[in-house]
Every structure is written in structure tokens, then in C-alpha cells.
Design a protein around this motif. Structure first.
Motif, PDB file in Angstrom:
ATOM      1  N   GLU A 126       0.826  -1.209   0.000  1.00 36.21           N
ATOM      2  CA  GLU A 126       0.000   0.000   0.000  1.00 36.21           C
ATOM      3  C   GLU A 126       0.857   1.255   0.000  1.00 36.21           C
ATOM      4  N   ALA A 127       2.045   1.204   0.619  1.00 33.53           N
ATOM      5  CA  ALA A 127       2.953   2.352   0.597  1.00 33.53           C
ATOM      6  C   ALA A 127       3.442   2.641  -0.823  1.00 33.53           C
ATOM      7  N   HIS A 128       3.423   1.631  -1.693  1.00 32.77           N
ATOM      8  CA  HIS A 128       3.799   1.806  -3.097  1.00 32.77           C
ATOM      9  C   HIS A 128       2.614   2.221  -3.968  1.00 32.77           C
ATOM     10  N   GLY A 129       1.458   2.419  -3.357  1.00 34.29           N
ATOM     11  CA  GLY A 129       0.271   2.765  -4.120  1.00 34.29           C
ATOM     12  C   GLY A 129      -0.451   1.563  -4.688  1.00 34.29           C
ATOM     13  N   GLY A 130      -0.106   0.370  -4.223  1.00 34.74           N
ATOM     14  CA  GLY A 130      -0.751  -0.850  -4.694  1.00 34.74           C
ATOM     15  C   GLY A 130      -1.585  -1.502  -3.611  1.00 34.74           C
ATOM     16  N   HIS A 131      -1.762  -2.806  -3.730  1.00 37.50           N
ATOM     17  CA  HIS A 131      -2.582  -3.525  -2.770  1.00 37.50           C
ATOM     18  C   HIS A 131      -2.111  -4.968  -2.723  1.00 37.50           C
ATOM     19  N   LEU A 132      -2.287  -5.621  -1.582  1.00 35.86           N
ATOM     20  CA  LEU A 132      -1.936  -7.032  -1.429  1.00 35.86           C
ATOM     21  C   LEU A 132      -3.144  -7.775  -0.890  1.00 35.86           C
ATOM     22  N   ASP A 133      -3.458  -8.918  -1.506  1.00 34.08           N
ATOM     23  CA  ASP A 133      -4.630  -9.683  -1.092  1.00 34.08           C
ATOM     24  C   ASP A 133      -4.402 -11.149  -1.407  1.00 34.08           C
ATOM     25  N   VAL A 134      -5.404 -11.975  -1.126  1.00 29.25           N
ATOM     26  CA  VAL A 134      -5.308 -13.409  -1.362  1.00 29.25           C
ATOM     27  C   VAL A 134      -6.577 -13.876  -2.054  1.00 29.25           C
ATOM     28  N   ARG A 135      -6.416 -14.853  -2.932  1.00 27.89           N
ATOM     29  CA  ARG A 135      -7.559 -15.479  -3.596  1.00 27.89           C
ATOM     30  C   ARG A 135      -7.288 -16.970  -3.693  1.00 27.89           C
ATOM     31  N   ALA A 136      -8.322 -17.709  -4.001  1.00 32.81           N
ATOM     32  CA  ALA A 136      -8.170 -19.150  -4.152  1.00 32.81           C
ATOM     33  C   ALA A 136      -7.530 -19.467  -5.492  1.00 32.81           C
ATOM     34  N   GLY A 137      -6.669 -20.481  -5.513  1.00 31.80           N
ATOM     35  CA  GLY A 137      -6.043 -20.899  -6.754  1.00 31.80           C
ATOM     36  C   GLY A 137      -7.010 -21.663  -7.641  1.00 31.80           C
ATOM     37  N   PRO A 138      -6.736 -21.757  -8.924  1.00 36.78           N
ATOM     38  CA  PRO A 138      -7.654 -22.452  -9.844  1.00 36.78           C
ATOM     39  C   PRO A 138      -7.802 -23.929  -9.524  1.00 36.78           C
ATOM     40  N   THR A 139      -6.779 -24.543  -8.936  1.00 41.28           N
ATOM     41  CA  THR A 139      -6.850 -25.967  -8.588  1.00 41.28           C
ATOM     42  C   THR A 139      -6.698 -26.169  -7.081  1.00 41.28           C
ATOM     43  N   GLY A 140      -7.034 -25.152  -6.305  1.00 47.07           N
ATOM     44  CA  GLY A 140      -6.884 -25.220  -4.860  1.00 47.07           C
ATOM     45  C   GLY A 140      -5.686 -24.430  -4.384  1.00 47.07           C
ATOM     46  N   GLY A 141      -5.474 -24.427  -3.091  1.00 44.38           N
ATOM     47  CA  GLY A 141      -4.378 -23.658  -2.531  1.00 44.38           C
ATOM     48  C   GLY A 141      -4.711 -22.182  -2.440  1.00 44.38           C
ATOM     49  N   ALA A 142      -3.690 -21.384  -2.211  1.00 39.03           N
ATOM     50  CA  ALA A 142      -3.866 -19.940  -2.046  1.00 39.03           C
ATOM     51  C   ALA A 142      -2.940 -19.204  -2.999  1.00 39.03           C
ATOM     52  N   VAL A 143      -3.424 -18.055  -3.494  1.00 38.65           N
ATOM     53  CA  VAL A 143      -2.636 -17.193  -4.359  1.00 38.65           C
ATOM     54  C   VAL A 143      -2.554 -15.824  -3.697  1.00 38.65           C
ATOM     55  N   PHE A 144      -1.376 -15.474  -3.187  1.00 38.05           N
ATOM     56  CA  PHE A 144      -1.156 -14.155  -2.618  1.00 38.05           C
ATOM     57  C   PHE A 144      -0.592 -13.257  -3.719  1.00 38.05           C
ATOM     58  N   TYR A 145      -1.225 -12.117  -3.935  1.00 36.30           N
ATOM     59  CA  TYR A 145      -0.810 -11.240  -5.037  1.00 36.30           C
ATOM     60  C   TYR A 145      -0.764  -9.785  -4.566  1.00 36.30           C
ATOM     61  N   PHE A 146       0.117  -9.023  -5.218  1.00 40.96           N
ATOM     62  CA  PHE A 146       0.183  -7.591  -4.916  1.00 40.96           C
ATOM     63  C   PHE A 146       0.487  -6.850  -6.209  1.00 40.96           C
ATOM     64  N   THR A 147       0.197  -5.554  -6.205  1.00 44.47           N
ATOM     65  CA  THR A 147       0.403  -4.713  -7.384  1.00 44.47           C
ATOM     66  C   THR A 147       1.389  -3.604  -7.049  1.00 44.47           C
ATOM     67  N   VAL A 148       2.182  -3.234  -8.076  1.00 40.70           N
ATOM     68  CA  VAL A 148       3.131  -2.127  -7.968  1.00 40.70           C
ATOM     69  C   VAL A 148       3.060  -1.324  -9.269  1.00 40.70           C
ATOM     70  N   PRO A 149       3.337  -0.032  -9.223  1.00 39.66           N
ATOM     71  CA  PRO A 149       3.232   0.777 -10.456  1.00 39.66           C
ATOM     72  C   PRO A 149       4.389   0.536 -11.417  1.00 39.66           C
ATOM     73  N   VAL A 150       4.096   0.734 -12.697  1.00 38.32           N
ATOM     74  CA  VAL A 150       5.104   0.642 -13.752  1.00 38.32           C
ATOM     75  C   VAL A 150       5.964   1.902 -13.716  1.00 38.32           C
ATOM     76  N   ARG A 151       7.258   1.735 -13.973  1.00 39.09           N
ATOM     77  CA  ARG A 151       8.185   2.866 -14.012  1.00 39.09           C
ATOM     78  C   ARG A 151       7.937   3.685 -15.273  1.00 39.09           C
ATOM     79  N   ARG A 152       7.759   4.993 -15.128  1.00 40.42           N
ATOM     80  CA  ARG A 152       7.535   5.869 -16.263  1.00 40.42           C
ATOM     81  C   ARG A 152       8.774   6.734 -16.504  1.00 40.42           C
ATOM     82  N   GLY A 153       9.161   6.899 -17.778  1.00 39.91           N
ATOM     83  CA  GLY A 153      10.268   7.771 -18.125  1.00 39.91           C
ATOM     84  C   GLY A 153      11.618   7.120 -17.929  1.00 39.91           C
TER      85      GLY A 153
END
Length: 377
Positions: free
Chosen positions: A350-377
Motif C-alpha cells: 500500500e505504501a507503493h500505491g498498490g494492494h496485497l490480497d489473497v484469492r483461491a487458486g484455480p486448482t486449490g491452494g492460495a494465491v497471494f498477489y500484490f500490485t506495484v506501479p510501472v516505471r515511467r520515463g
């Protein structure tokens, strides 16, 4: 004086005031009655009726009206000082005066009663409003006290959780390091392979302690509000490769696959903070992935954001526990960790302007994912 009398109406006071004013008007006008018209004393004697009604109410107004009528008859209608009225005009005038005095006195007294009732209602409303303000202030005080107590209870819970975390997460690697060190100092003649294994245990557990201390230090920075990323252009494939190599011994029971596209753009991030995020997610996956399963680290571009994920084939996270999982010192079902790694990772994302969360995997298990911004310039 009249204002104070109106606030505290008294029939006796009104009657006394009315009679005194009737006598005063009579005494004042009598010496000049031959120089004024018959209407002048009649009008002057209405004034005591009005004042008596304002002060003492209807009874005082009626009593004063009778006294004023008697004074008019005796002092100003011939033959004077007798109750007789010889002229029809005087009789009519006297009757009109009596009716007017009674009606005016009654109306004034009724209006005064309404005014006093309105003032009383206003005073009651003001008193109720003051009571309401006192109740609101007390409720706000109790609410603030309740919030303060809840905060203190939460701090106490976190303190106890921190003690439990330290007692478990610190003592476990320390015990392993102490055992390995004691074996090496015991003088036993170990072969090179066994000695290397013992040294690996010491290094692994020391690195585990280092990760725990780093998380605790990051937590203190987050609580102090001083977590500010030092942004730079970061190549995600290099960022992912470092913690995978560093944590290789944690994945001796599973396969680790990296699915980072070659054409992925650079990200705008703090390298050390995202390294800590990936380290926490990979360590979390290593704890929950069953033997022989696969842990995947992947990424994809989503417009001006890059999504990074760590997927395992473990038991997954129940939907009801997903939000609670990212609270400090709250671990998932069956987990023995301190529970601060995921909370720190979300705060850094969140300090990078993104978010971190968890979702279920397509075949079970857990998928932890986060977003970060693309470098511009």
C-alpha cells in the motif's frame, strides 16, 4: 418590578396593586374632575385593571374592575359619594365602563397567563436542552473512554501476541542453533557432509532470525508512520530471483517455478521493501505447501500496474479468514508463525500505491498477489 411579578404571579399581590392604583387614580383625578370630561376618569381607571390582570391574573383583574367601577360611581358620577345614578346617560356610561373593565381585565389576564405559560415552557425546554447537552457530553465521554479501553485492550492483546511470537519464533531457531553448536563443540569426529549439514542448520536458523527481526523493525516503522519507499527502477525478474535463491533450503520438499515474462516493464519500487514482501510470501508458501507440490511465482502487466503473485497448492485460506489474516499477530488456521509477515507485506504494498490480497487458486491452494506501479520515463 413588574417583570419579576409577572414571573411569579400572585393573586393577592395583584389585588393589592390594583386597589392601590384605583385609590391613587381616584385621589389624583378627583381635584380636577370639574375641569375634565366624564371619559377621562373612566379611561384612567381602566389602567389599574390592566396592571392588576397582568400581575395577579383573572381574579385580581375582576376584583380591581369592581373597585374601579365603584370608584367611578362614587367619585365621578353625580350624585357623588352615593351609589345612586340619576341620569340615564350616566347609567349607560357606567354600564359600558363595567363591561369594558371586565372584558379588558379578563383578556389581559388570559394573555398574561399565556405569556407566563410560554415562558415556563421555554424555561422547561431550556432546562431539557441543558440536560440533553449534559447527556450528550457524558455519552461522548463514555464513548471516548470505551474507545480508549478498547485500544488499551488491543494493545495488551498485541503485547501478549508479541510475547508469544517471540517465545516461539525466536526460541525455535535459537534452540536449533544451540543444538548444532553444541554438537560441533562436543568433540565428536563428524565427517565433512555432517559438519556441512550442521553449519547449514546454523545458517538457515540465523537467516530465519534475521527475517523475524527485520519484520519486527518494519512493524515498528509502520506503527510510527515512517514507512516511505525509496523508489527506483527495478527489474522484476531479478527481484524475484534473489529471494528464491536465498530461501532455496526452505523449498527442499517442493518445486519452485518462476513465470516472469521477458517483456515485463520495469517497476517503480523500493527494492529492499519488495524483497521483504516476496520473502514473506515465499516463506509463507513454503510452510503451507505439501511435499511434492509446486510453488509458482508469476507476474503480469495490468495497464500502469504490474501484478505479482505467489501461488501454492496448500489447504488455502477460508473466505471468512481472508481479511483477518492481514491483521498483525493474526495467523491462519493451523499456522505457528507470528502473523506479522503478511500484515507488513500489505502495508509495504500500500505504501507503493498498490494492494496485497489473497484469492483461491484455480486448482486449490492460495494465491497471494500484490500490485506495484510501472516505471515511467
Amino acid at each position: 418590578m413588574l417583570r419579576s411579578l409577572r414571573r411569579e404571579p400572585s393573586g393577592g399581590t395583584g389585588i393589592a396593586l390594583g386597589l392601590a392604583l384605583v385609590l391613587a387614580v381616584t385621589a389624583t383625578v378627583t381635584p380636577v374632575r370639574s375641569h375634565v370630561s366624564r371619559a377621562t376618569p373612566a379611561l384612567a381607571l381602566v389602567l389599574p385593571v390592566v396592571l392588576a390582570g397582568m400581575v395577579g391574573g383573572r381574579a385580581a383583574a375582576l376584583t380591581t374592575a369592581i373597585a374601579a367601577a365603584a370608584a367611578l360611581n362614587l367619585a365621578f358620577i353625580p350624585p357623588r359619594w352615593t351609589p345612586k345614578i340619576n341620569s340615564v346617560d350616566d347609567a349607560v356610561a357606567f354600564g359600558v365602563f363595567v363591561v369594558i373593565a371586565l372584558v379588558v381585565g379578563t383578556l389581559v389576564a388570559r394573555e398574561a397567563d399565556r405569556r407566563r405559560a410560554a415562558e415556563q415552557r421555554s424555561a422547561e425546554i431550556q432546562a431539557l436542552y441543558r440536560q440533553y447537552e449534559a447527556v450528550v457530553a457524558e455519552r461522548e465521554r463514555l464513548t471516548e473512554e470505551s474507545h480508549r479501553m478498547a485500544l488499551l485492550e488491543r494493545v495488551d492483546e498485541q503485547r501478549k501476541a508479541l510475547l508469544r511470537s517471540v517465545s516461539h519464533d525466536l526460541r525455535t531457531p535459537l534452540a536449533a542453533i544451540r543444538a548444532a553448536g553444541s554438537d560441533m563443540r562436543s568433540g565428536a569426529d563428524y565427517d565433512a557432509v555432517t559438519r556441512d549439514e550442521l553449519l547449514d542448520v546454523v545458517v538457515d536458523e540465523a537467516e530465519r532470525l534475521d527475517r523475524l527481526v527485520s519484520n519486527l523493525l518494519s512493524l515498528s516503522r509502520i506503527e510510527a508512520g515512517s514507512l516511505q519507499p525509496d523508489r527506483q527502477a527495478v527489474a522484476l525478474d531479478e527481484l524475484v530471483a534473489d529471494p528464491i535463491i536465498r530461501l532455496a533450503r526452505l523449498f527442499d520438499h517442493v518445486r519452485v517455478e518462476s513465470a516472469i515474462p521477458a517483456d515485463l516493464p520495469l517497476i517503480d519500487a523500493d527494492y529492499s521493501q519488495l524483497d521483504q514482501v516476496l520473502t514473506n510470501l515465499l516463506e509463507n508458501a513454503a510452510r503451507h505447501a505439501p511435499p511434492g507440490s509446486t510453488v509458482e511465482v508469476g507476474a503480469r502487466c495490468l495497464g500502469d500496474q504490474v501484478e505479482v503473485w505467489v501461488a501454492d497448492e496448500g489447504p488455502g485460506v477460508p473466505l471468512a479468514d481472508r481479511d483477518r489474516l492481514f491483521e498483525p499477530f493474526r495467523s491462519g488456521p493451523g499456522s505457528q508463525s507470528s502473523g506479522i509477515g503478511l500484515a507488513i507485506s500489505r502495508a509495504m504494498a500500500e505504501a507503493h500505491g498498490g494492494h496485497l490480497d489473497v484469492r483461491a487458486g484455480p486448482t486449490g491452494g492460495a494465491v497471494f498477489y500484490f500490485t506495484v506501479p510501472v516505471r515511467r520515463g
